[in-house]
Motif scaffolding. Structure first.
Motif, PDB file in Angstrom:
ATOM      1  N   ILE B  60       0.846  -1.188   0.000  1.00  0.00           N
ATOM      2  CA  ILE B  60       0.000   0.000   0.000  1.00  0.00           C
ATOM      3  C   ILE B  60       0.881   1.237   0.000  1.00  0.00           C
ATOM      4  O   ILE B  60       1.435   1.628   1.028  1.00  0.00           O
ATOM      5  CB  ILE B  60      -0.945  -0.037   1.211  1.00  0.00           C
ATOM      6  CG1 ILE B  60      -1.921  -1.208   1.053  1.00  0.00           C
ATOM      7  CG2 ILE B  60      -1.683   1.292   1.336  1.00  0.00           C
ATOM      8  CD1 ILE B  60      -2.647  -1.561   2.317  1.00  0.00           C
ATOM      9  N   ASP B  61       1.068   1.805  -1.185  1.00  0.00           N
ATOM     10  CA  ASP B  61       1.698   3.113  -1.269  1.00  0.00           C
ATOM     11  C   ASP B  61       1.023   3.871  -2.413  1.00  0.00           C
ATOM     12  O   ASP B  61       0.198   3.309  -3.138  1.00  0.00           O
ATOM     13  CB  ASP B  61       3.216   3.010  -1.456  1.00  0.00           C
ATOM     14  CG  ASP B  61       3.610   2.332  -2.757  1.00  0.00           C
ATOM     15  OD1 ASP B  61       2.795   2.309  -3.706  1.00  0.00           O
ATOM     16  OD2 ASP B  61       4.734   1.808  -2.832  1.00  0.00           O
ATOM     17  N   SER B  62       1.377   5.109  -2.539  1.00  0.00           N
ATOM     18  CA  SER B  62       0.655   5.967  -3.482  1.00  0.00           C
ATOM     19  C   SER B  62       0.671   5.394  -4.888  1.00  0.00           C
ATOM     20  O   SER B  62      -0.349   5.317  -5.579  1.00  0.00           O
ATOM     21  CB  SER B  62       1.285   7.368  -3.489  1.00  0.00           C
ATOM     22  OG  SER B  62       1.406   7.851  -2.179  1.00  0.00           O
ATOM     23  N   LYS B  63       1.841   4.967  -5.320  1.00  0.00           N
ATOM     24  CA  LYS B  63       1.973   4.514  -6.695  1.00  0.00           C
ATOM     25  C   LYS B  63       1.110   3.270  -6.933  1.00  0.00           C
ATOM     26  O   LYS B  63       0.427   3.164  -7.959  1.00  0.00           O
ATOM     27  CB  LYS B  63       3.439   4.207  -7.003  1.00  0.00           C
ATOM     28  CG  LYS B  63       3.663   3.904  -8.467  1.00  0.00           C
ATOM     29  CD  LYS B  63       5.104   3.565  -8.759  1.00  0.00           C
ATOM     30  CE  LYS B  63       5.220   2.937 -10.142  1.00  0.00           C
ATOM     31  NZ  LYS B  63       6.476   2.205 -10.294  1.00  0.00           N
ATOM     32  N   ASN B  64       1.150   2.353  -6.001  1.00  0.00           N
ATOM     33  CA  ASN B  64       0.375   1.135  -6.187  1.00  0.00           C
ATOM     34  C   ASN B  64      -1.123   1.398  -6.103  1.00  0.00           C
ATOM     35  O   ASN B  64      -1.909   0.768  -6.816  1.00  0.00           O
ATOM     36  CB  ASN B  64       0.790   0.084  -5.151  1.00  0.00           C
ATOM     37  CG  ASN B  64       2.086  -0.588  -5.542  1.00  0.00           C
ATOM     38  OD1 ASN B  64       2.304  -0.851  -6.722  1.00  0.00           O
ATOM     39  ND2 ASN B  64       2.956  -0.839  -4.571  1.00  0.00           N
ATOM     40  N   VAL B  65      -1.505   2.292  -5.216  1.00  0.00           N
ATOM     41  CA  VAL B  65      -2.928   2.627  -5.129  1.00  0.00           C
ATOM     42  C   VAL B  65      -3.409   3.228  -6.450  1.00  0.00           C
ATOM     43  O   VAL B  65      -4.446   2.840  -6.989  1.00  0.00           O
ATOM     44  CB  VAL B  65      -3.186   3.583  -3.941  1.00  0.00           C
ATOM     45  CG1 VAL B  65      -4.572   4.220  -4.053  1.00  0.00           C
ATOM     46  CG2 VAL B  65      -3.053   2.829  -2.618  1.00  0.00           C
ATOM     47  N   VAL B  66      -2.628   4.161  -6.970  1.00  0.00           N
ATOM     48  CA  VAL B  66      -3.034   4.801  -8.226  1.00  0.00           C
ATOM     49  C   VAL B  66      -3.019   3.787  -9.372  1.00  0.00           C
ATOM     50  O   VAL B  66      -3.944   3.719 -10.194  1.00  0.00           O
ATOM     51  CB  VAL B  66      -2.122   6.004  -8.538  1.00  0.00           C
ATOM     52  CG1 VAL B  66      -2.381   6.529  -9.947  1.00  0.00           C
ATOM     53  CG2 VAL B  66      -2.350   7.097  -7.494  1.00  0.00           C
ATOM     54  N   GLN B  67      -1.967   2.994  -9.402  1.00  0.00           N
ATOM     55  CA  GLN B  67      -1.857   1.996 -10.476  1.00  0.00           C
ATOM     56  C   GLN B  67      -3.048   1.029 -10.450  1.00  0.00           C
ATOM     57  O   GLN B  67      -3.637   0.725 -11.483  1.00  0.00           O
ATOM     58  CB  GLN B  67      -0.533   1.241 -10.310  1.00  0.00           C
ATOM     59  CG  GLN B  67      -0.173   0.391 -11.495  1.00  0.00           C
ATOM     60  CD  GLN B  67       1.354   0.206 -11.609  1.00  0.00           C
ATOM     61  OE1 GLN B  67       2.124   1.069 -11.177  1.00  0.00           O
ATOM     62  NE2 GLN B  67       1.753  -0.911 -12.168  1.00  0.00           N
ATOM     63  N   GLY B  68      -3.404   0.573  -9.242  1.00  0.00           N
ATOM     64  CA  GLY B  68      -4.570  -0.317  -9.110  1.00  0.00           C
ATOM     65  C   GLY B  68      -5.853   0.389  -9.538  1.00  0.00           C
ATOM     66  O   GLY B  68      -6.709  -0.204 -10.194  1.00  0.00           O
ATOM     67  N   GLY B  69      -5.970   1.640  -9.159  1.00  0.00           N
ATOM     68  CA  GLY B  69      -7.161   2.392  -9.541  1.00  0.00           C
ATOM     69  C   GLY B  69      -7.295   2.536 -11.046  1.00  0.00           C
ATOM     70  O   GLY B  69      -8.392   2.391 -11.611  1.00  0.00           O
ATOM     71  N   VAL B  70      -6.166   2.812 -11.705  1.00  0.00           N
ATOM     72  CA  VAL B  70      -6.183   2.929 -13.166  1.00  0.00           C
ATOM     73  C   VAL B  70      -6.554   1.588 -13.802  1.00  0.00           C
ATOM     74  O   VAL B  70      -7.385   1.514 -14.712  1.00  0.00           O
ATOM     75  CB  VAL B  70      -4.812   3.416 -13.677  1.00  0.00           C
ATOM     76  CG1 VAL B  70      -4.727   3.289 -15.193  1.00  0.00           C
ATOM     77  CG2 VAL B  70      -4.556   4.852 -13.228  1.00  0.00           C
ATOM     78  N   ARG B  71      -5.947   0.545 -13.281  1.00  0.00           N
ATOM     79  CA  ARG B  71      -6.236  -0.791 -13.823  1.00  0.00           C
ATOM     80  C   ARG B  71      -7.732  -1.104 -13.713  1.00  0.00           C
ATOM     81  O   ARG B  71      -8.360  -1.555 -14.673  1.00  0.00           O
ATOM     82  CB  ARG B  71      -5.421  -1.826 -13.028  1.00  0.00           C
ATOM     83  CG  ARG B  71      -5.670  -3.255 -13.415  1.00  0.00           C
ATOM     84  CD  ARG B  71      -4.768  -4.199 -12.608  1.00  0.00           C
ATOM     85  NE  ARG B  71      -4.959  -4.094 -11.167  1.00  0.00           N
ATOM     86  CZ  ARG B  71      -5.897  -4.737 -10.482  1.00  0.00           C
ATOM     87  NH1 ARG B  71      -6.737  -5.547 -11.114  1.00  0.00           N
ATOM     88  NH2 ARG B  71      -6.003  -4.593  -9.180  1.00  0.00           N
ATOM     89  N   ARG B  72      -8.309  -0.830 -12.572  1.00  0.00           N
ATOM     90  CA  ARG B  72      -9.734  -1.134 -12.391  1.00  0.00           C
ATOM     91  C   ARG B  72     -10.612  -0.214 -13.240  1.00  0.00           C
ATOM     92  O   ARG B  72     -11.623  -0.642 -13.791  1.00  0.00           O
ATOM     93  CB  ARG B  72     -10.120  -1.017 -10.919  1.00  0.00           C
ATOM     94  CG  ARG B  72      -9.530  -2.106 -10.041  1.00  0.00           C
ATOM     95  CD  ARG B  72     -10.151  -2.090  -8.655  1.00  0.00           C
ATOM     96  NE  ARG B  72     -10.021  -0.784  -8.017  1.00  0.00           N
ATOM     97  CZ  ARG B  72      -8.932  -0.375  -7.353  1.00  0.00           C
ATOM     98  NH1 ARG B  72      -7.878  -1.158  -7.246  1.00  0.00           N
ATOM     99  NH2 ARG B  72      -8.904   0.828  -6.811  1.00  0.00           N
ATOM    100  N   ALA B  73     -10.217   1.055 -13.333  1.00  0.00           N
ATOM    101  CA  ALA B  73     -11.037   1.995 -14.128  1.00  0.00           C
ATOM    102  C   ALA B  73     -11.064   1.568 -15.593  1.00  0.00           C
ATOM    103  O   ALA B  73     -12.131   1.532 -16.226  1.00  0.00           O
ATOM    104  CB  ALA B  73     -10.496   3.414 -13.985  1.00  0.00           C
ATOM    105  N   LEU B  74      -9.893   1.230 -16.134  1.00  0.00           N
ATOM    106  CA  LEU B  74      -9.870   0.800 -17.537  1.00  0.00           C
ATOM    107  C   LEU B  74     -10.576  -0.540 -17.690  1.00  0.00           C
ATOM    108  O   LEU B  74     -11.283  -0.770 -18.679  1.00  0.00           O
ATOM    109  CB  LEU B  74      -8.424   0.743 -18.036  1.00  0.00           C
ATOM    110  CG  LEU B  74      -7.698   2.100 -18.060  1.00  0.00           C
ATOM    111  CD1 LEU B  74      -6.270   1.939 -18.590  1.00  0.00           C
ATOM    112  CD2 LEU B  74      -8.445   3.131 -18.905  1.00  0.00           C
ATOM    113  N   GLY B  75     -10.412  -1.410 -16.713  1.00  0.00           N
ATOM    114  CA  GLY B  75     -11.127  -2.693 -16.752  1.00  0.00           C
ATOM    115  C   GLY B  75     -12.645  -2.484 -16.725  1.00  0.00           C
ATOM    116  O   GLY B  75     -13.394  -3.184 -17.412  1.00  0.00           O
TER     117      GLY B  75
END
Lengths: 581, 581
Positions: B60-75
């Protein structure tokens, strides 16, 4: 009262009741466990039935119906069975089970049909089929089912599955109750569920699942309210524009093959599918293809012209309307007739205000409209007769408009016991769908929206017209013949629970319909008297363990039925309202 | 009023509204279509983010949170997107779509975080994290997200997904609204849903799905009411007997790994999971392992000792109780602390009658019990403080028992606006869960059963204590600060919708929770004023198309949310209550 209360505690202390739902007319059970496995031999009138999981019934006859029923019953026991830990005290989930060593097996299930089916067995008028059965399981390993009709055998097989449990190993299956002796028969011949597929579309798969729920609860009618004002999902090949333009979406259409599949699926499960094309009101989805046939289409304020938008009725004095209905029914009804004894012509919520603006009528004079409705109904009925079926109409036709019906027609009541009294006084047979008990989506709120400043006729807390929600206890307190004389009561052929679809679609269907429709099923199967042979409130406390168990069985069979009580209650906790509290 | 009514018609005539839910603080959109495909480049503070569907966040850090969010949004856009035919006029389901020829594409999504996350970003106290964001989509194909925190970026990404639709081909994806400019921020920092997993067990999968629903609606708290009187599903390794004996079933246990997984799943979606161990009442499931610590266990009639069976409270003056709680919390809280700023100590519905039969107390004297509860609460709070978290308690602790709390503690109210007024007058922060609006299972009926002859305290029609059902319109009329002074209102940090589980389990959870919890979400996001900047009823008519669209998006993301209006209404039919009717 104290005795009854003690009785319910006694059930709780002794552990599980024999949880057959609906309750059989008579049942005696023992406490010898008998196991069952896939080696069981099943015979039908002396001939072996093979348990072939891939078997699909090629045609509707007695042997295939019974064979399909056996296949499904064994599939239910072996693949969708209940490991009933939640109906036994916590942390003793294994101790209630019979020992696996020295176990005895059920070796044979002998099915005997004592009568001969005829075509009406598979699409009976109310009362035409004998659904009674006898079922016994002997401790020597022999089970017997005897029934007059193949339908009775289907009912017996459902009871049979409810006697069996899955072992904690999930590899063994048993009944704890041998010897078993059951004699059973329904009190009301019409036990139904109505589904509205116009306001929301339901996939064929979800309709078939609904039939599964009916069969599991010994209901025998799915009333398919297939069209209404909001969409026209029914494909009529002779009039392809109706669904091509009136369905919500090109994919949201029931083809003739779909309808036939649903009807056949029902019949082999002892569930007759009865279609309704509501008319002359509740049909304004025809405006998408034939606006010229309608009056008052989408008139505003809608409250002056109909119960909910879009308003609109077929013109009552217009030969073009009759020609369209002739063409529609000539196409539709011969396809339904092989599978249904009835067709429902609708007829609810007709407003004279529509006739006032109907160019073919031009008045809201009740006498004029009544006369036109007599003629309209006669023609509608004649179409159904021509196809060899019996018409059903909603109560407004004879009650509000004083239309005279043939003596054998069936009137569908929804406004409550006063209406049932009026209809039976006119001598007609009645299906009751008393909205105070049986309208299952009631209480979920308004489908209409309010703007700030609109005068909230039904404002905060924004309850709907038939609030509150009909809890299972409420449904269980329903009596289809409440307040009727014996003579009147004899005219009530049964009841239907009702799913209107203003705020329901297939995603929430199961939890709304089940197990509350099964609760109605018990009332219709066992009759209007309670377990003490008295009219009046039934004992929820003794019923709860059984309906809770049926709920679990429905879930295992793929129906997302609602939970009625916490596991704390089902495992034996005291969830009875204290006396005097 | 006429203007407003016309406005709503105008929306209907013009076609779809921009259906962001909750409504952003400010939004402007155009009418240029922009397509999106998997070639889109996404950068975070200038560095590329790769869209890897198999990516799982390792920490859990900023980069991973954002990366996960982008992945889910595009998904969500590419795999679970909405082809919105049901929000356009019937039979014109293709004409509303932009042409595929000459289409322009969104080429880049630039995400900029203007602040630096700190540990509290991922487990904030109310108000500690800035969830605001700005989002723009330019017609030249560039989209930008800017936010102070990674949480704000997650909120922006949810908005981003709601701007896109799936083409009828199911192979193309577009927004019709470029250019888009949104500035957005929530009004209340605590926006939650409470789930009771004691009365019914919910699979971890269904809890994760519930977090998905929260994230999609910009809710930021899942309040996990993990234990209660009926079962103890929470595994405490230092006290394994608690769940070994107190869970409904050995399989119905939340292991430390389960809890951690749920918490982490929430955090990376911007949803803090706050656990509650309700005490000293609502904890009698400890009787399965430690009956010696309880008073009034399963006393009857239960109505004298508790709100629902089985009764029982922890003894209030017993060092053995304190030792057990020390051991429990020393085990539990350090595991929760990395992921939660709060722990909920419960404290609702304590009855003095339990103390009268408590061998460690022996009186129901309110003064005595209040003093003991002060001491009990101080110790419970100290355990939470020791773990570095902030305690929450139910309102009865300060209101009914006059217990003094630390100024930074949060009080959870449920009895309505009078209670909120009392609590804020004492100076405490409040989470409001007004049962008149936010208790979502209300109205479904009684969980208790009645025997014939019992005096029906809440008899026919067998409605429950908090009937009627809270329709979405009812939830939408909720105002968290109704009747409060500005000073009082500032103490209200937010609200929670509530799923108690007397007659709910995971099979009907989705339809009960969604989209009504999302409806609360909009109120908490946009604040207590309506769309005209006034306090008072919001406009259901303009909200309906947006919440109907959110419902469809939730369904596509795997949540079986309930339908609120017929497709007839969503496709543009007039489903507004007529003025004056």
């Amino acid at each position: 009262m104290v005795v009854l209360q003690l009785l319910s505690f006694w059930f709780l202390i002794l552990g599980p009741v024999v949880a057959i739902w609906p309750q059989p007319s008579s049942i005696s059970t023992g406490d010898t466990p008998l196991f069952i496995n896939r080696d069981i031999k099943v015979t039908y009138n002396g001939n072996p039935i093979l348990f072939d999981p891939d078997y699909e019934s090629p045609k509707i006859d007695s042997k295939n119906v019974v064979q399909g029923g056996v296949r499904r019953a064994l599939g239910t026991i072996f693949n969708h069975g209940l490991y009933p830990w939640m109906f036994h005290p916590r942390n003793e989930t294994r101790s209630f089970q019979p020992r696996l060593s020295d176990r005895s097996f059920l070796k044979i299930l002998e099915i005997t049909q004592t009568g001969i089916d005829n075509p009406s067995t598979f699409k009976p008028l109310a009362g035409e089929v004998d659904e009674s059965y006898e079922l016994s399981i002997e401790i020597d390993g022999k089970a017997s089912i005897s029934a007059v009709s193949s339908t009775g055998i289907l009912r017996a097989l459902e009871t049979f599955t409810q006697l069996f449990y899955t072992y904690s190993s999930y590899r063994d299956y048993y009944t704890p109750y041998a010897p078993v002796s059951i004699k059973d028969a329904p009190k009301f011949p019409h036990r139904g569920l109505m589904l509205d597929t116009s306001r929301s579309y339901y996939s064929v798969k979800s309709i078939l699942r609904t039939i599964d729920g009916c069969a599991a609860s010994k209901l025998n009618v799915l009333h398919w309210h297939i069209t209404d004002a909001q969409s026209w999902p029914l494909e009529i090949p002779a009039l392809p524009e109706l669904s091509a333009k009136g369905a919500y979406n090109p994919n949201m259409v029931y083809t003739p093959e779909d309808v036939r599949m649903v009807q056949e699926y029902g019949i082999v499960r002892g569930v007759q599918v009865v279609l309704e094309v509501d008319q002359p009101g509740h049909i304004s989805s025809l405006a998408w293809s034939h606006p010229e046939l309608l009056t008052a289409y989408d008139y505003q304020p809608y409250t002056d012209f109909c119960a909910e938008p879009p308003c609109g009725s077929l013109r009552l004095n217009d030969s073009a309307v009759e020609r369209l209905l002739d063409k529609m029914m000539d196409d539709l009804l011969p396809r339904l007739q092989p599978f249904s004894a009835y067709f429902h012509n609708g007829g609810d919520e007709i407003k004279a205000s529509n006739s006032a603006v109907d160019p073919s009528v031009g008045t809201n004079d009740t006498a004029v409209v009544s006369k036109l409705l007599q003629s309209y109904t006669d023609k509608s009925s004649a179409r159904v007769r021509k196809a060899g079926m019996t018409p059903i109409v909603w109560e407004e036709i004879p009650v509000d408009w004083n239309v005279t019906l043939d003596a054998d027609m069936v009137v569908h009541s929804w406004l409550g016991s006063d209406s049932v009294s009026k209809i039976t006084n006119k001598g007609y047979k009645v299906i009751d769908a008393n909205y105070n008990y049986l309208y299952l989506p009631c209480g979920l709120g308004q489908w209409v929206t309010f703007s700030p400043g609109s005068s909230y006729q039904n404002g905060e807390p924004f309850t709907d017209w038939c609030s509150p929600f009909k809890s299972w206890e409420r449904v269980y307190s329903y009596n289809p013949t409440a307040g009727l004389t014996n003579e009147q009561a004899e005219k009530v052929i049964g009841s239907e629970a009702t799913i209107w679809s203003e705020y329901t679609d297939e995603l929430t269907l199961d939890g709304l319909a089940w197990p509350r429709t099964s609760v109605l099923g018990e009332i219709l199967w066992t009759g209007p008297l309670n377990e003490d042979g008295q009219s009046g409130s039934r004992n929820q406390t003794s019923a709860a363990p059984r309906i809770n168990e049926l709920r679990e069985r429905l879930v295992l069979r793929g129906i997302q039925a609602a939970r009625l009580q916490m596991t704390y209650c089902t495992e034996g906790g005291n969830c009875v309202q204290p006396l005097g509290a």
